[in-house]
Design an enzyme around this catalytic site. Structure first.
Site, PDB file in Angstrom:
ATOM      1  N   ARG A   1     152.696 147.164 127.490  1.00  0.00           N
ATOM      2  CA  ARG A   1     152.606 148.446 126.762  1.00  0.00           C
ATOM      3  C   ARG A   1     153.878 148.718 125.954  1.00  0.00           C
ATOM      4  NH1 ARG A   1     153.675 153.102 129.078  1.00  0.00           N
ATOM      5  NH2 ARG A   1     152.898 152.566 131.158  1.00  0.00           N
TER       6      ARG A   1
ATOM      7  N   TYR B   1     137.753 159.485 105.677  1.00  0.00           N
ATOM      8  CA  TYR B   1     136.833 158.900 106.656  1.00  0.00           C
ATOM      9  C   TYR B   1     136.422 159.997 107.660  1.00  0.00           C
ATOM     10  CZ  TYR B   1     135.611 156.541 111.007  1.00  0.00           C
ATOM     11  OH  TYR B   1     134.992 156.179 112.176  1.00  0.00           O
TER      12      TYR B   1
ATOM     13  N   ASP C   1     145.993 156.312 103.822  1.00  0.00           N
ATOM     14  CA  ASP C   1     145.080 155.378 104.481  1.00  0.00           C
ATOM     15  C   ASP C   1     144.714 154.326 103.437  1.00  0.00           C
ATOM     16  OD1 ASP C   1     142.848 154.027 105.515  1.00  0.00           O
ATOM     17  OD2 ASP C   1     142.311 155.722 106.785  1.00  0.00           O
TER      18      ASP C   1
ATOM     19  N   LYS D   1     138.765 146.429 109.654  1.00  0.00           N
ATOM     20  CA  LYS D   1     137.977 146.208 108.445  1.00  0.00           C
ATOM     21  C   LYS D   1     138.423 144.904 107.751  1.00  0.00           C
ATOM     22  CE  LYS D   1     136.021 150.056 109.633  1.00  0.00           C
ATOM     23  NZ  LYS D   1     136.931 150.899 110.315  1.00  0.00           N
TER      24      LYS D   1
HETATM   25  N1  PLP Z   1     140.226 154.872 108.095  1.00  0.00           N
HETATM   26  C1  PLP Z   1     139.154 154.478 107.391  1.00  0.00           C
HETATM   27  C2  PLP Z   1     139.186 154.553 105.889  1.00  0.00           C
HETATM   28  C3  PLP Z   1     138.006 154.022 108.048  1.00  0.00           C
HETATM   29  O1  PLP Z   1     136.925 153.642 107.326  1.00  0.00           O
HETATM   30  C4  PLP Z   1     137.999 153.961 109.469  1.00  0.00           C
HETATM   31  C5  PLP Z   1     136.817 153.493 110.208  1.00  0.00           C
HETATM   32  O2  PLP Z   1     135.754 153.317 109.657  1.00  0.00           O
HETATM   33  C6  PLP Z   1     139.138 154.388 110.156  1.00  0.00           C
HETATM   34  C7  PLP Z   1     140.240 154.828 109.442  1.00  0.00           C
HETATM   35  C8  PLP Z   1     139.185 154.372 111.656  1.00  0.00           C
HETATM   36  O3  PLP Z   1     139.422 153.072 112.096  1.00  0.00           O
HETATM   37  P1  PLP Z   1     138.922 152.482 113.509  1.00  0.00           P
HETATM   38  O4  PLP Z   1     137.428 152.511 113.483  1.00  0.00           O
HETATM   39  O5  PLP Z   1     139.532 151.132 113.538  1.00  0.00           O
HETATM   40  O6  PLP Z   1     139.453 153.397 114.575  1.00  0.00           O
END
Ligand code: PLP
Length: 410
Positions: free
Chosen positions: A67, A122, A187, A212
């Site tokens: 951790r 998101y 992001d 992704k």
């Molecule tokens: N940011 C974006 C643009 C996303 O599309 C997603 C998930 O679809 C996330 C953050 C969250 O990521 P995670 O699903 O890996 O927790």
């Protein structure tokens, strides 16, 4: 890397692998140890303390406990930081764990409790911010409202570009200027470090759902934030204390994924460009959302290309969206994105289900993540699924469809 100024493609293959030759191995080593032998109480304790407060292991102090530190995770972090042109990066168990840590670190170290968030985001990020679960007050706004939304107690500005799901582009440098001395988190999931480097535009943090494009094969969940070393220390402290660490097997897969990221991104983008152009003239498609038509010229200026995500508005409303998503054969009807195989999903019903009704995407929107299949095959798949769309009489109106979606979050 031996070269002074390597190309991104070379970095993607070689970054974070500097110690491999010394270790006598060619492939990335995978260290799964949950705990590590201690040299002695004193040095082990010093290392523990250094890492629990966001630092690195002390010389000869050992890694103590997974951790706090893991070499496989640390190698991935080194590589990602280099691709993002950042001093450091900190990896987490998921994109949402990374976002949570960024908000906790920004608010707790500044003593400020207000966050400005540029919509759209998101759905999970929107939900996290709106839920109040982290005890922060949030002002949601449009890009041009950032300057008036920032207050003396604002700890962080959050934005996404291209934004999920309508692929709106936000001018990162303009928001950084509008935010003044408030740190800006971008992001960067949809663009990846291949197409966009927010740190070079003044952002404090560039966050990825590594699940992704970085992983790219739909088999790992992870998150990562690129930033400067001071911010990284705070983020590591939050990770060590709250426990949202990335598993080393995930880090191994993500690091391996980096090697092909530029090639995958360019190939998927080329397919998306072709498919977006074809969709624009499809009779069942009312509008195609795809970066590139921005009159500020952000594609080319802050982004090296439009990416490989496309969102379409269907003339047939929610019924047509439901029909399309369940009729495709080559696309998989599934949430997530950025992998080598193409996915299709309905944002209002799935990824953006928790978003407040007034900010929820339209019910006639369908999001496509373009993979590495032949664009011709993907177009043929979409065409046959779109061609058998239900007759207009059977189509629900958008407001009816919206009212049916996600009553528990409305
Ligand atoms: N940011 C974006 C643009 C996303 O599309 C997603 C998930 O679809 C996330 C953050 C969250 O990521 P995670 O699903 O890996 O927790």
């Amino acid at each position: 890397m031996p070269l002074a100024n390597p190309h991104l493609d070379s970095l993607a293959v070689h970054a974070g692998r500097d110690d491999l030759e010394m270790l006598g191995v060619h492939a990335l080593p995978l260290d799964l140890s949950s705990t590590n032998p201690l040299p002695d109480i004193e040095r082990g304790g010093e290392s523990y303390e250094a890492m629990a407060t966001g630092g690195h292991p002390v010389p000869d102090g050992g890694f103590v406990y997974q951790r706090l530190w893991n070499p496989t995770v640390a190698r991935f972090e080194t590589a990602l930081a280099q691709l993002e042109q950042a001093q450091a990066s900190v990896a987490y168990a998921s994109g949402m764990a990374a976002m949570t840590a960024a908000i906790i670190a920004s608010t707790s170290f500044s003593g400020k409790r207000h966050v400005v968030a540029v919509r759209p985001l998101y759905g999970g990020t929107d939900h996290l911010l709106a839920s109040g679960l982290l005890g922060v007050e949030v002002t949601f706004c449009a890009e041009h409202e950032v300057a008036v939304s920032v207050r003396p107690d604002t700890a962080l500005v959050v934005l996404e570009t291209p934004a999920n799901p309508t692929l709106d582009l936000v001018d990162i440098a303009a928001v950084v200027a509008a935010a003044d001395d408030v740190p800006v988190l971008v992001d960067n999931t949809f663009a990846t470090p291949v197409l966009q480097n927010p740190i070079t535009l003044g952002a404090a943090m560039s966050l990825h759902s590594a699940t992704k494009y970085i992983g790219g094969h739909g088999d790992v969940v992870g998150g990562v934030i690129a930033c400067d070393e001071e911010t990284a220390a705070r983020l590591r402290q939050v990770r060590a204390v709250t426990g949202g660490l990335l598993h080393p097997l995930g880090a191994y897969l993500l690091h391996r994924g980096l090697a092909t990221l530029p090639t995958r991104m360019r190939a998927q983008q080329a397919g998306a460009v072709e498919i977006a152009a074809w969709l624009r003239s499809h009779r069942e498609v009312e509008h195609v959302y795809f970066p590139g038509e921005d009159d500020r010229g952000l594609v080319g200026k802050q982004m090296h290309g439009p990416g490989a995500m496309i969102t379409i508005a269907l003339r047939g409303g929610y019924e047509a969206a439901a029909h399309l998503t369940s009729s495709v054969q080559l696309f998989t009807h599934a949430v997530s994105l950025g992998g080598v195989d193409s996915l299709i999903q309905h944002p209002a019903g799935l990824t953006h289900r928790p978003v407040a009704a007034h900010a929820k995407p339209s019910a006639n929107l369908v999001r496509l993540s373009i993979g590495l299949e032949s664009p011709e095959d993907l177009m043929a798949d979409l065409d046959s699924a779109l061609s058998v769309a239900p007759a207009p009489a059977a189509r629900a109106t958008e407001s009816e469809a919206r009212a049916d979606l996600s009553p528990e979050f409305a």
